[in-house]
Design a protein around this motif. Structure first.
Motif, PDB file in Angstrom:
ATOM      1  N   ALA A   1      51.558  36.063 -80.958  1.00  0.00           N
ATOM      2  CA  ALA A   1      50.513  35.098 -80.616  1.00  0.00           C
ATOM      3  C   ALA A   1      50.679  33.808 -81.428  1.00  0.00           C
ATOM      4  CB  ALA A   1      49.135  35.699 -80.852  1.00  0.00           C
ATOM      5  N   ALA A   2      51.006  33.952 -82.710  1.00  0.00           N
ATOM      6  CA  ALA A   2      51.205  32.771 -83.561  1.00  0.00           C
ATOM      7  C   ALA A   2      52.411  31.959 -83.085  1.00  0.00           C
ATOM      8  CB  ALA A   2      51.379  33.192 -85.017  1.00  0.00           C
ATOM      9  N   LEU A   3      53.483  32.634 -82.707  1.00  0.00           N
ATOM     10  CA  LEU A   3      54.666  31.941 -82.206  1.00  0.00           C
ATOM     11  C   LEU A   3      54.360  31.218 -80.895  1.00  0.00           C
ATOM     12  CD1 LEU A   3      57.423  34.620 -82.916  1.00  0.00           C
ATOM     13  CD2 LEU A   3      57.306  32.327 -83.892  1.00  0.00           C
ATOM     14  N   THR A   4      53.591  31.846 -80.036  1.00  0.00           N
ATOM     15  CA  THR A   4      53.208  31.215 -78.774  1.00  0.00           C
ATOM     16  C   THR A   4      52.384  29.961 -79.024  1.00  0.00           C
ATOM     17  OG1 THR A   4      53.244  33.353 -77.659  1.00  0.00           O
ATOM     18  CG2 THR A   4      52.012  31.599 -76.584  1.00  0.00           C
ATOM     19  N   ARG A   5      51.409  30.037 -79.934  1.00  0.00           N
ATOM     20  CA  ARG A   5      50.594  28.858 -80.266  1.00  0.00           C
ATOM     21  C   ARG A   5      51.452  27.742 -80.837  1.00  0.00           C
ATOM     22  NH1 ARG A   5      47.206  32.817 -82.354  1.00  0.00           N
ATOM     23  NH2 ARG A   5      47.810  32.281 -84.463  1.00  0.00           N
ATOM     24  N   ARG A   6      52.366  28.105 -81.728  1.00  0.00           N
ATOM     25  CA  ARG A   6      53.242  27.095 -82.334  1.00  0.00           C
ATOM     26  C   ARG A   6      54.113  26.429 -81.280  1.00  0.00           C
ATOM     27  NH1 ARG A   6      58.424  28.346 -85.915  1.00  0.00           N
ATOM     28  NH2 ARG A   6      58.992  29.046 -83.859  1.00  0.00           N
ATOM     29  N   ASP A   7      54.693  27.216 -80.391  1.00  0.00           N
ATOM     30  CA  ASP A   7      55.536  26.653 -79.340  1.00  0.00           C
ATOM     31  C   ASP A   7      54.739  25.736 -78.426  1.00  0.00           C
ATOM     32  OD1 ASP A   7      57.701  28.017 -80.337  1.00  0.00           O
ATOM     33  OD2 ASP A   7      57.622  29.625 -78.850  1.00  0.00           O
ATOM     34  N   ARG A   8      53.513  26.107 -78.096  1.00  0.00           N
ATOM     35  CA  ARG A   8      52.650  25.273 -77.253  1.00  0.00           C
ATOM     36  C   ARG A   8      52.357  23.947 -77.950  1.00  0.00           C
ATOM     37  NH1 ARG A   8      48.072  28.423 -76.757  1.00  0.00           N
ATOM     38  NH2 ARG A   8      49.300  29.814 -75.465  1.00  0.00           N
TER      39      ARG A   8
END
Length: 91
Positions: A18-25
């Motif tokens: 989830a943290a990686l997804t937020r960062r990528d977004r």
């Protein structure tokens, strides 16, 4: 450090994903903002460059960019007929 509970590894992976997804977004959003700012800047430079003979030399002296770099960026970003945004006014 406490011992690892049975479901801790799965929880860690879920939260990390989830943290990686937020960062990528957020990175994609920042890239779009940077691209929009670059396009606005170079379209404004394109308009100013056409304002008088020798303006490109003055722009190069004022910005520190080479005349060649200015010409390439203007060619890349300037779209004929597209309106140049007005500068933000803080009243």
């Amino acid at each position: 450090m406490p011992a690892r509970p049975d479901d801790a590894r799965e929880l860690l992976r879920t939260r990390l994903k989830a943290a990686l997804t937020r960062r990528d977004r957020q990175h994609r959003k920042a890239d779009r903002l940077k691209s929009a700012a670059d396009e606005e800047f170079w379209r404004t430079v394109a308009e100013l460059r056409r304002s008088y003979h020798g303006a490109q030399n003055d722009i190069a002296a004022s910005t520190g960019y080479s005349r060649d770099h200015i010409a390439k960026q203007v060619k890349k970003h300037d779209k004929p007929g597209a309106p140049v945004p007005e500068p933000d006014r803080k009243d």
